[in-house]
Design a protein around this motif. Structure first.
Motif, PDB file in Angstrom:
ATOM      1  N   TRP A 221       0.825  -1.202   0.000  1.00 54.12           N
ATOM      2  CA  TRP A 221       0.000   0.000   0.000  1.00 54.12           C
ATOM      3  C   TRP A 221       0.865   1.260   0.000  1.00 54.12           C
ATOM      4  O   TRP A 221       0.534   2.253  -0.669  1.00 54.12           O
ATOM      5  N   THR A 222       1.957   1.223   0.747  1.00 52.82           N
ATOM      6  CA  THR A 222       2.825   2.397   0.796  1.00 52.82           C
ATOM      7  C   THR A 222       3.468   2.659  -0.557  1.00 52.82           C
ATOM      8  O   THR A 222       3.553   3.817  -1.007  1.00 52.82           O
ATOM      9  N   LYS A 223       3.948   1.600  -1.226  1.00 46.76           N
ATOM     10  CA  LYS A 223       4.495   1.769  -2.572  1.00 46.76           C
ATOM     11  C   LYS A 223       3.466   2.411  -3.497  1.00 46.76           C
ATOM     12  O   LYS A 223       3.777   3.358  -4.233  1.00 46.76           O
ATOM     13  N   ALA A 224       2.248   1.891  -3.465  1.00 49.97           N
ATOM     14  CA  ALA A 224       1.204   2.423  -4.340  1.00 49.97           C
ATOM     15  C   ALA A 224       0.882   3.878  -4.008  1.00 49.97           C
ATOM     16  O   ALA A 224       0.685   4.708  -4.908  1.00 49.97           O
ATOM     17  N   ALA A 225       0.855   4.205  -2.725  1.00 54.51           N
ATOM     18  CA  ALA A 225       0.552   5.577  -2.314  1.00 54.51           C
ATOM     19  C   ALA A 225       1.657   6.534  -2.745  1.00 54.51           C
ATOM     20  O   ALA A 225       1.381   7.663  -3.188  1.00 54.51           O
ATOM     21  N   ILE A 226       2.912   6.104  -2.630  1.00 51.66           N
ATOM     22  CA  ILE A 226       4.032   6.961  -3.054  1.00 51.66           C
ATOM     23  C   ILE A 226       3.990   7.187  -4.559  1.00 51.66           C
ATOM     24  O   ILE A 226       4.160   8.318  -5.044  1.00 51.66           O
ATOM     25  N   ASP A 227       3.739   6.120  -5.313  1.00 46.64           N
ATOM     26  CA  ASP A 227       3.665   6.268  -6.770  1.00 46.64           C
ATOM     27  C   ASP A 227       2.514   7.198  -7.157  1.00 46.64           C
ATOM     28  O   ASP A 227       2.641   8.022  -8.074  1.00 46.64           O
ATOM     29  N   THR A 228       1.392   7.077  -6.456  1.00 51.51           N
ATOM     30  CA  THR A 228       0.255   7.953  -6.732  1.00 51.51           C
ATOM     31  C   THR A 228       0.590   9.396  -6.403  1.00 51.51           C
ATOM     32  O   THR A 228       0.208  10.326  -7.131  1.00 51.51           O
ATOM     33  N   GLN A 242      -5.156   8.369   3.183  1.00 51.64           N
ATOM     34  CA  GLN A 242      -6.166   8.095   4.196  1.00 51.64           C
ATOM     35  C   GLN A 242      -6.911   6.794   3.905  1.00 51.64           C
ATOM     36  O   GLN A 242      -7.194   6.007   4.817  1.00 51.64           O
ATOM     37  N   LEU A 243      -7.216   6.553   2.633  1.00 52.25           N
ATOM     38  CA  LEU A 243      -7.890   5.307   2.264  1.00 52.25           C
ATOM     39  C   LEU A 243      -6.989   4.103   2.523  1.00 52.25           C
ATOM     40  O   LEU A 243      -7.460   3.056   3.001  1.00 52.25           O
ATOM     41  N   ALA A 244      -5.696   4.247   2.203  1.00 53.60           N
ATOM     42  CA  ALA A 244      -4.761   3.152   2.450  1.00 53.60           C
ATOM     43  C   ALA A 244      -4.640   2.875   3.946  1.00 53.60           C
ATOM     44  O   ALA A 244      -4.606   1.714   4.380  1.00 53.60           O
ATOM     45  N   TYR A 245      -4.574   3.940   4.725  1.00 53.75           N
ATOM     46  CA  TYR A 245      -4.496   3.786   6.187  1.00 53.75           C
ATOM     47  C   TYR A 245      -5.725   3.063   6.709  1.00 53.75           C
ATOM     48  O   TYR A 245      -5.626   2.146   7.552  1.00 53.75           O
TER      49      TYR A 245
END
Length: 256
Positions: A221-228, A242-245
């Motif tokens: 999730w963190t990888k995806a959030a950083i890429d986003t 926030q959604l990932a959290y």
């Protein structure tokens, strides 16, 4: 010290040596490009074998993945013997096929580390840029020579280099096409660490083992959030955070 268990890679069509060697160091999978006589040039066959290896259960189930080459070359670039055969139609088909490798690597849920020795040029550099972390040893040499061949980096390297180093540095590297050292790559923030000659893979394995020990879903999730975040507005990026959290903190068994 972690144990090393060889895993059989997909057999090449000609029945010879596999183009990708796969090993496991604990929960870390290592994919080694295996065209040493061609300086690990990325042919369509090698790209296809890498995709096949990534889809194999042994690699797909790994907690982290390391990409590496040989002492002489991580990869000296694309197999230029295939370039004369390219037409617009074949290029489009290529990006739907083996050319999807680079985006496949970039979107893997597992953390990925490139262990770089020797030449890391053209498509080889683009493959390294698709990884999350890059470890180079003192022998590494980087460059994107495509413009001198009348083309441009087109497997995500141009876009990722702009985002990693900024437009001005990307223009210098791509337009001049000159090679630069591991020390310069480190100064530009393109590699995390410069290891002594011959030590890129051991250092990469150490770093990958640390990442492999972290909660897999939090890493993904963190990888995806950083890429986003690199591609979105601040408000959109904050929403993804926030959604990932919330997704990561959802109680076992769910709930509405």
């Amino acid at each position: 010290m972690t144990s090393t268990a060889p895993v059989t890679a997909p057999a090449p069509a000609d029945g010879g040596e596999p183009l990708v060697r796969v090993q496991h160091h604990g929960t870390v999978a290592v994919l080694q490009l295996n065209r040493p006589g061609k300086l690990n040039a990325l042919s369509t066959a090698l790209e296809q074998e890498l995709i096949g290896s990534l889809r194999s259960p042994a690699v797909a189930g790994a907690a982290a993945i390391v990409f590496t080459g040989s002492a002489r070359a991580f990869s000296a670039g694309a197999d230029t013997s295939e370039l004369p055969e390219m037409t617009p139609e074949r290029i489009a088909a290529y990006y739907r096929g083996s050319g999807s490798l680079y985006e496949t690597v970039a979107r893997l849920p597992q953390p990925t580390v490139a262990a770089i020795s020797g030449y890391c040029l053209g498509a080889g550099f683009e493959l390294a840029l698709a990884c999350d972390i890059r470890i180079a040893d003192e022998t590494a040499s980087f460059g994107l020579p495509e413009v001198g061949l009348g083309i441009l980096p087109s497997s995500g390297g141009l876009t990722r280099l702009v985002r990693a180093a900024g437009p001005a540095i990307a223009k210098e590297i791509i337009l001049f096409g000159e090679r630069f050292t591991a020390a310069e790559a480190h100064r530009l923030g393109l590699v995390r660490e410069v290891a002594p000659a011959g030590e890129a893979l051991p250092v990469a394995l150490e770093r990958a083992a640390v990442l492999a020990g972290k909660p897999a879903m939090a890493v993904a999730w963190t990888k995806a959030a950083i890429d986003t975040a690199a591609e979105s507005s601040a408000s959109a990026s904050l929403l993804i955070e926030q959604l990932a959290y919330a997704a990561l903190n959802r109680p076992a068994g769910g709930g509405q």
